[in-house]
Scaffold this motif. Structure first.
Motif, PDB file in Angstrom:
ATOM      1  N   TRP A 637       0.921  -1.159   0.172  1.00 10.83           N
ATOM      2  CA  TRP A 637       0.081  -0.338   0.049  1.00 10.83           C
ATOM      3  C   TRP A 637       0.766   1.146  -0.197  1.00 10.83           C
ATOM      4  O   TRP A 637       0.924   2.436   0.365  1.00 10.83           O
ATOM      5  N   VAL A 638       1.537   1.567  -1.301  1.00 15.77           N
ATOM      6  CA  VAL A 638       2.597   3.091  -0.534  1.00 15.77           C
ATOM      7  C   VAL A 638       3.181   2.237  -2.642  1.00 15.77           C
ATOM      8  O   VAL A 638       3.010   2.194  -3.061  1.00 15.77           O
ATOM      9  N   GLU A 639       3.083   3.934  -2.929  1.00 13.64           N
ATOM     10  CA  GLU A 639       3.442   4.458  -4.012  1.00 13.64           C
ATOM     11  C   GLU A 639       4.771   4.144  -4.291  1.00 13.64           C
ATOM     12  O   GLU A 639       5.184   4.651  -3.692  1.00 13.64           O
ATOM     13  N   TYR A 640       5.011   3.887  -5.703  1.00  8.72           N
ATOM     14  CA  TYR A 640       6.586   3.326  -6.255  1.00  8.72           C
ATOM     15  C   TYR A 640       6.867   3.975  -7.367  1.00  8.72           C
ATOM     16  O   TYR A 640       5.176   3.607  -8.781  1.00  8.72           O
ATOM     17  N   GLU A 641       7.783   4.285  -7.190  1.00  8.34           N
ATOM     18  CA  GLU A 641       8.204   4.810  -9.023  1.00  8.34           C
ATOM     19  C   GLU A 641       9.470   3.863  -8.966  1.00  8.34           C
ATOM     20  O   GLU A 641      10.408   3.700  -8.220  1.00  8.34           O
ATOM     21  N   PHE A 642      10.084   3.202 -10.042  1.00 12.75           N
ATOM     22  CA  PHE A 642      11.236   2.478 -10.443  1.00 12.75           C
ATOM     23  C   PHE A 642      11.819   3.171 -11.363  1.00 12.75           C
ATOM     24  O   PHE A 642      11.450   3.270 -12.522  1.00 12.75           O
ATOM     25  N   ARG A 643      13.271   2.928 -11.241  1.00  9.70           N
ATOM     26  CA  ARG A 643      14.150   3.364 -12.747  1.00  9.70           C
ATOM     27  C   ARG A 643      15.134   2.253 -12.250  1.00  9.70           C
ATOM     28  O   ARG A 643      15.312   1.755 -11.993  1.00  9.70           O
ATOM     29  N   VAL A 644      16.171   1.769 -14.191  1.00  3.71           N
ATOM     30  CA  VAL A 644      17.047   1.526 -14.222  1.00  3.71           C
ATOM     31  C   VAL A 644      18.077   1.702 -13.987  1.00  3.71           C
ATOM     32  O   VAL A 644      18.138   3.096 -14.996  1.00  3.71           O
ATOM     33  N   VAL A 645      19.411   1.798 -13.663  1.00  5.73           N
ATOM     34  CA  VAL A 645      20.942   1.665 -14.245  1.00  5.73           C
ATOM     35  C   VAL A 645      21.407   1.078 -14.362  1.00  5.73           C
ATOM     36  O   VAL A 645      21.675  -0.168 -14.219  1.00  5.73           O
ATOM     37  N   ALA A 646      22.181   1.049 -15.928  1.00  5.66           N
ATOM     38  CA  ALA A 646      23.354  -0.218 -15.850  1.00  5.66           C
ATOM     39  C   ALA A 646      24.835   0.455 -16.398  1.00  5.66           C
ATOM     40  O   ALA A 646      24.891   1.866 -15.900  1.00  5.66           O
ATOM     41  N   SER A 647      25.399  -0.115 -15.724  1.00  2.97           N
ATOM     42  CA  SER A 647      27.048  -0.314 -15.382  1.00  2.97           C
ATOM     43  C   SER A 647      27.597  -1.040 -16.466  1.00  2.97           C
ATOM     44  O   SER A 647      27.611  -2.046 -17.206  1.00  2.97           O
ATOM     45  N   ASN A 648      29.112  -0.490 -17.066  1.00  6.97           N
ATOM     46  CA  ASN A 648      30.079  -1.503 -17.412  1.00  6.97           C
ATOM     47  C   ASN A 648      30.608  -1.351 -16.984  1.00  6.97           C
ATOM     48  O   ASN A 648      31.430  -1.084 -15.622  1.00  6.97           O
ATOM     49  N   SER A 649      32.305  -1.426 -17.595  1.00  9.73           N
ATOM     50  CA  SER A 649      33.981  -1.417 -17.566  1.00  9.73           C
ATOM     51  C   SER A 649      34.514   0.096 -17.310  1.00  9.73           C
ATOM     52  O   SER A 649      34.926  -0.228 -16.822  1.00  9.73           O
ATOM     53  N   VAL A 650      33.328   0.294 -17.330  1.00 15.06           N
ATOM     54  CA  VAL A 650      33.953   2.279 -17.358  1.00 15.06           C
ATOM     55  C   VAL A 650      33.225   3.272 -16.360  1.00 15.06           C
ATOM     56  O   VAL A 650      33.961   3.695 -15.536  1.00 15.06           O
ATOM     57  N   GLY A 651      32.334   2.500 -16.035  1.00 13.40           N
ATOM     58  CA  GLY A 651      31.394   3.323 -15.200  1.00 13.40           C
ATOM     59  C   GLY A 651      29.854   3.016 -15.042  1.00 13.40           C
ATOM     60  O   GLY A 651      29.286   2.473 -15.750  1.00 13.40           O
ATOM     61  N   ILE A 652      29.577   3.665 -13.584  1.00 12.01           N
ATOM     62  CA  ILE A 652      27.782   3.053 -13.732  1.00 12.01           C
ATOM     63  C   ILE A 652      26.913   5.148 -15.027  1.00 12.01           C
ATOM     64  O   ILE A 652      27.430   6.104 -15.024  1.00 12.01           O
ATOM     65  N   GLY A 653      26.454   4.476 -15.672  1.00 11.13           N
ATOM     66  CA  GLY A 653      25.234   5.381 -16.320  1.00 11.13           C
ATOM     67  C   GLY A 653      24.373   6.183 -15.690  1.00 11.13           C
ATOM     68  O   GLY A 653      23.978   5.900 -14.554  1.00 11.13           O
ATOM     69  N   GLU A 654      23.647   6.647 -16.715  1.00 12.66           N
ATOM     70  CA  GLU A 654      22.657   7.061 -16.077  1.00 12.66           C
ATOM     71  C   GLU A 654      21.771   6.818 -16.150  1.00 12.66           C
ATOM     72  O   GLU A 654      21.383   5.522 -16.802  1.00 12.66           O
ATOM     73  N   PRO A 655      20.658   6.874 -15.168  1.00 15.64           N
ATOM     74  CA  PRO A 655      19.200   6.522 -15.070  1.00 15.64           C
ATOM     75  C   PRO A 655      18.364   6.556 -16.170  1.00 15.64           C
ATOM     76  O   PRO A 655      18.588   7.482 -17.280  1.00 15.64           O
ATOM     77  N   SER A 656      17.361   5.620 -15.983  1.00 16.76           N
ATOM     78  CA  SER A 656      16.713   5.914 -16.779  1.00 16.76           C
ATOM     79  C   SER A 656      15.593   6.489 -16.664  1.00 16.76           C
ATOM     80  O   SER A 656      15.850   7.105 -15.264  1.00 16.76           O
ATOM     81  N   ARG A 657      14.244   6.893 -17.823  1.00 15.05           N
ATOM     82  CA  ARG A 657      13.209   8.274 -17.202  1.00 15.05           C
ATOM     83  C   ARG A 657      12.693   7.105 -15.319  1.00 15.05           C
ATOM     84  O   ARG A 657      12.074   5.446 -16.272  1.00 15.05           O
ATOM     85  N   PRO A 658      11.804   7.797 -15.156  1.00 15.96           N
ATOM     86  CA  PRO A 658      10.977   6.859 -13.781  1.00 15.96           C
ATOM     87  C   PRO A 658       9.359   6.473 -14.491  1.00 15.96           C
ATOM     88  O   PRO A 658       9.096   6.590 -15.866  1.00 15.96           O
ATOM     89  N   SER A 659       9.031   4.510 -14.511  1.00 19.21           N
ATOM     90  CA  SER A 659       8.767   4.228 -14.905  1.00 19.21           C
ATOM     91  C   SER A 659       7.123   4.922 -13.795  1.00 19.21           C
ATOM     92  O   SER A 659       7.018   5.928 -13.440  1.00 19.21           O
ATOM     93  N   ALA A 660       6.067   4.397 -14.564  1.00 11.10           N
ATOM     94  CA  ALA A 660       4.977   5.083 -13.999  1.00 11.10           C
ATOM     95  C   ALA A 660       4.782   4.952 -12.166  1.00 11.10           C
ATOM     96  O   ALA A 660       5.033   3.580 -12.010  1.00 11.10           O
ATOM     97  N   LEU A 661       3.989   6.093 -11.913  1.00  5.95           N
ATOM     98  CA  LEU A 661       3.754   5.715 -10.655  1.00  5.95           C
ATOM     99  C   LEU A 661       2.679   4.753  -9.750  1.00  5.95           C
ATOM    100  O   LEU A 661       0.996   5.188 -10.593  1.00  5.95           O
ATOM    101  N   LEU A 662       2.689   3.754  -9.577  1.00  4.08           N
ATOM    102  CA  LEU A 662       2.158   2.244  -9.134  1.00  4.08           C
ATOM    103  C   LEU A 662       2.079   2.364  -7.685  1.00  4.08           C
ATOM    104  O   LEU A 662       3.303   2.573  -7.016  1.00  4.08           O
ATOM    105  N   LYS A 663       0.950   1.812  -7.485  1.00  5.57           N
ATOM    106  CA  LYS A 663       0.953   1.583  -5.900  1.00  5.57           C
ATOM    107  C   LYS A 663       0.217   0.236  -5.776  1.00  5.57           C
ATOM    108  O   LYS A 663      -0.016  -0.904  -6.275  1.00  5.57           O
TER     109      LYS A 663
END
Length: 987
Positions: A637-663
């Motif tokens: 019963w909590v509203e969540y947004e999700f995002r995904v972050v990719a990493s490679n051998s160079v470093g951590i990239g920028e996060p994705s745009r947030p998903s739709a807000l869902l409870k």
């Protein structure tokens, strides 16, 4: 191309000093936009040509000859066309000027004549626009019929000042519409669109549009909605200026930012207006071509508008046609060549009329003439090149093109040697000499001999042979990480007599180091042209070419640079399924920036979290080939947004745009309240307290608390329910409860899904009675003029007499002006308390009583005490001092006290080395003192009285200067007086 065999045409003749030639334009007509409201009743289309004989002029409108005999409307001013009282329907169109003499006719470029005008608005009442506060709105302008460039502004409530544009308000210069990103109450009123036609020199105002606020609530926060978008495709001429518009509605007011989709940074010349709603690219060049993005964002999300800019170039001549002078029966080959984007088309005109041959070639304003002559060979106008320079291994052409009619026969000599054709020596059709695979022995003087039936002519030139240029240390392919600095070498060997120039290109575009381009820097000396790339970025990946040029040759070396960086943001993050504690996510790969993605991680954000937090997933490790995962351990019963972050051998990239807000779905609460405590309250009450469960742990609607309690030792629980999510206390009242009785207490939780966890058992005591016994043995003692001590005997208490947590002392005087009593408390078994801040020589009364959580008990019998008299008010006076060896001798007068002051019992001498060091104190009953001290610094000394009423006033500070010659000894004090003279301290 134009090929004309066996031409027979005009023959040139010469008379006087003027050379006969065909017409050549000096001035040609240009496009004109004429204001229909202009005070000037005449238009002038310019046209001037030179030629001998002098040319005469004709004009065409829309391809049709103009009858210049209509003198009332048309007239010639030299070669220019004047149009009197121009009329839109009759005179609008395309005009061309024709200049003719006996050699032929030339045709000018086309010039358009347009008429600028601006009609009035239809003054029809505009509908009222009604919006909620916080909502965005668009007010339409709808300009009236017109021709010419328009500019737009808006007036608010008839204010002569235009509506000021900022990050919240924007006026599109494409449509004229007014955009308000987030409406505020101050925006309510009438808006009027003002349209200005600069070509027609005219402005008109439209009817007002009323804007009002709706009464059914305030608009909540929402993500940006882009209302003003620049075209998906924009075409711009090289050298022109382009403006791209972008503006969004949203709450909060969105911010606007611009970038290039290909990762290249925006150039310094690009301008933003104050709202960032307009991106202006002045002096458009080929490198400005590409995709552009406008990003509108606020805390609720962001939206992107994209478009592509194409740059085209108007035709320019690469190879201009020159006048031809031909002999009888010669053939003629003309090449017509121009560059432009897109590629130009061609056609040929003769005397202003199209040629009907199969080969068509066209671009205006290249005019030429053909002439036929008869003469002996002559090198005066086109001599052999005096010096030709070539490199070893190269090839060279030495031209021999004398004027001769008919054409001359050509022979060549090197020095006195007659040259014969072979594999290295070739005679070209036009008479030129071509030498291949040059060696040092080819250097020397070459003579061209031209012969026809009218004579013979000779002309010579020398050939110089230079060493060949070669790249000795070329650049090599590299694989680098973003942010590094690299050097691409480019070193050469070359003939020392030749200057060498280095140029570098990137993906086909020359790098202009003079423009101060970031990242790129040329380093090296005369034979070194290395390229340094500082802080290399992803968009620097590509092909680099080092070009080395001398006046004779050029060499190049190309390399590919791969720049690897952290991956771009993953795309299209979606929640495919959600339960009470889990969510199934899917996503797509973003740009890997030349380094494969190794790990993905998932982050969440809730209204209760501080920023984004990493969360556990199944599978636990998400490798670069994974594009789906289940997020676990979520709160129901909590509203969540999700995002995904990719990493490679160079470093951590920028996060994705947030998903739709869902409870997440609701569930039975599992977290019990903490810090179960209580106690206190009135008799017959059991007070139970706890720390409320946070909203994010309540797991659903209908949340409340379950309270369980029983007397210590009992087996039966009493249950109560508190149906308030914010409750933190429960009071149980029952007259049968014994004061200060222990209870076992548990507090649990519930919601609409069911009852949850109970806390562990805590012991809480019921309310108690006030203490029933007054303290005994109360006494008071005067300490000073401002302090007394009150003491008493402790109370031996039990549950029936009331628990004692401490004692409260009340004190007062019999002065009616001071009706309020003072009050101080002590905790535990303390049986004495000093009261300070009292009046001197005053009678005080005091009483003592015990207290606990229920209140205070009965007071003891009052006692009284008189504070001591005030300390002396006069400081010691007539202080004298002298220095003897390492001693300071001090003397002062005895202080006499007043009747209401305490007697002087002695004196305190306070001394220190400086204002920040520790103060030392000496007490004496005498009016003199002797200090044995080291003299490393100045000494500061003051003297004050000592009495029963406390310390009296201090004298002013005495500064005694240091004496460096005094022997430093141990700090000490010796009583007594010093014999000799003293230095008075003047106060």
């Amino acid at each position: 191309m134009l090929k004309m065999p066996n031409i027979l045409n005009y023959c040139f003749s010469f008379s006087g000093e003027e050379t006969l030639h065909g017409p050549i334009f000096i001035q040609e007509p240009h496009d004109i936009t004429y204001s229909m409201g202009s005070a000037n009743p005449e238009i002038l289309l310019n046209c001037t040509a030179k030629g001998y004989p002098l040319p005469y002029y004709r004009w065409k409108q829309n391809g049709t000859d103009i009858d210049l005999t209509m003198s009332y409307h048309y007239r010639l001013v030299g070669g220019s066309l004047a149009i009197n009282n121009p009329h839109k329907k009759q005179d609008m169109g395309t005009y061309q000027c024709l200049a003719t003499n006996s050699f032929g006719t030339i045709l000018s470029r086309k010039a358009k004549l347009q008429f600028a005008y601006l009609e009035n608005f239809e003054m029809k009442t505009r509908s009222t626009v009604s919006v909620r506060e916080g909502q965005g709105v668009v007010l339409l302008c709808g300009p009236p019929p017109h021709y010419g460039d328009l500019s737009y502004a808006w007036i608010f409530n008839n204010n002569p000042l235009y509506v000021r544009e900022d990050n919240r308000r924007f006026v599109s210069q494409k449509t004229g519409n007014l955009y308000i990103a987030k409406v505020e109450p101050s925006d309510v009123g009438n808006y009027t669109c003002v349209v200005t036609n600069s070509d027609a020199e005219q402005s008109v105002q439209g009817p007002p549009t009323p804007l009002i606020l709706r009464s059914d609530g305030v608009m909540g926060e929402y993500e940006p909605k882009i209302e003003v978008r620049f075209p998906e495709t924009t075409y711009a001429a090289k050298g022109s200026s382009v403006k791209l518009e972008c503006f969004a509605l949203g709450n909060p007011v969105p911010s606007i930012s611009w970038k290039r989709s290909d990762g290249k940074s925006l150039t310094k010349k690009i301008k933003h207006d104050q709202t960032k709603g307009v991106l202006e690219i002045p002096d458009v060049q080929q490198e400005d071509e590409g995709f552009y993005e406008c990003v509108a964002g606020n805390i609720r999300g962001r939206n992107i508008a994209r478009g592509q800019l194409f740059v085209y170039a108007l035709p320019e001549w690469d190879k201009k046609i020159q006048n031809a002078f031909l002999s009888l029966y010669d053939s003629l080959f003309w090449e017509c060549k121009a560059k432009g984007k897109p590629s130009p088309s061609y056609s040929w005109l003769k005397n202003g009329q199209p040629l009907t041959s199969e080969s068509q070639c066209s671009l205006y304003n290249t005019t030429f003439f053909i002439n036929l002559l008869s003469a002996a060979p002559d090198f005066s106008k086109n001599p052999v090149k005096k010096i030709s320079i070539v490199q070893v291994g190269g090839e060279v052409t030495i031209g021999c093109k004398p004027s001769a009619s008919p054409r001359a026969v050509i022979n060549w000599r090197k020095g006195s040697e007659v040259l014969r054709q072979n594999k290295r020596i070739v005679f070209l059709e036009d008479g030129s000499l071509r030498l291949y695979n040059i060696t040092k022995s080819d250097a020397g003087v070459y003579t061209c001999i031209a012969t026809n039936q009218f004579g013979i002519a000779r002309n010579s030139g020398s050939l110089t042979v230079k060493e060949k240029t070669a790249i000795t240390i070329p650049p090599s392919n590299m694989d680098v990480t973003v942010g590094e600095s690299i050097v691409l070498p480019c070193q050469v060997s070359h003939d020392p007599s030749l200057d060498v120039a280095f140029t570098w290109s990137f993906n086909g575009n020359r790098i202009d180091f003079r423009r101060g381009i970031h990242h790129f820097e040329r380093i090296g000396g005369e034979s070194v042209g290395d390229l340094m790339i500082r802080n290399i970025q992803l968009h620097h990946s590509g092909k680099y070419v080092c070009m080395v040029q001398t006046t004779l040759d050029s060499q190049s070396a190309a390399v590919d640079i791969i720049v690897r960086g952290p991956p771009g943001p993953p795309e299209d993050v979606k929640v495919e399924h959600i339960s009470s504690t889990t969510a199934v996510l899917s996503w797509k790969s973003g740009i890997d920036n030349n380094s494969p993605v190794q790990i993905y991680s998932v982050q969440t954000r809730t209204p209760f979290s501080v920023g984004w937090q990493s969360v556990p997933t199944v599978p636990e490790v998400l490798n670069g080939r994974t594009h789906k995962a289940t997020v676990v351990d979520l709160s129901p019963w909590v509203e969540y947004e999700f995002r995904v972050v990719a990493s490679n051998s160079v470093g951590i990239g920028e996060p994705s745009r947030p998903s739709a807000l869902l409870k997440t779905k609701a569930a039975v609460p599992v977290v019990a309240p903490t810090n179960i405590s209580g106690g206190g309250g009135s008799r017959s009450e059991l007070v139970i307290t706890w720390e409320p469960v946070p909203e994010e742990l309540q797991n659903g609607e209908g949340f409340g608390y379950i309270i369980m309690f029983r007397p210590l030792g009992s087996t039966t629980w009493t249950k109560a329910v508190v149906a308030s999510v914010e409750a933190s206390k429960y009071i149980y009242r029952n007259e049968s409860i014994t004061p200060l009785s222990p209870f076992e207490v548990k507090v649990g939780v519930y919601n609409n899904e069911g009852e949850g966890t109970l806390s562990s058992i805590s012991i809480v005591y019921s309310g108690e009675d006030e203490p029933q016994i007054a303290p005994a043995g109360t006494s008071a003692l005067s300490i000073s003029a401002a302090e007394v001590e009150v003491s008493w005997q402790p109370i031996a208490w039990n549950r029936l007499t009331g628990r004692v947590l401490g004692y409260e002392v009340l004190y007062w005087t019999d002065d009616p002006k001071e009706s309020a009593a003072g009050k101080v408390r002590v905790n535990g078994n303390v049986t004495a308390k000093n009261i300070t801040g009292l009046k001197a020589n005053t009678v005080y009364f005091a009483t003592v009583r015990a207290y606990n959580t229920a209140g205070t008990g009965p007071s003891s019998t009052p006692v009284n005490v008189t504070t001591k008299k005030s300390p002396p008010s006069q400081p010691p006076a007539n202080i004298a001092w002298k220095l003897t060896n390492s001693k300071i001798c001090l003397n002062w007068e005895h202080v006499k006290t007043m009747e209401n002051e305490s007697e002087v019992l002695g004196y305190k001498i306070l001394y220190r080395q400086n204002r920040h060091s520790k103060t030392h104190i000496l007490e004496t009953n005498n009016t003199s003192a002797e200090l044995l001290v080291p003299f490393e610094e100045d000494y500061l000394i003051e003297i004050r009285t000592v009495s029963d009423g406390g310390d009296g006033s201090s004298s002013e500070e005495i500064r005694i200067p240091k004496i460096s010659s005094i022997q430093i000894g141990r700090r000490s004090l010796r009583m007594g007086s010093c014999i000799g003279s003293y230095q008075n301290f003047d106060t």
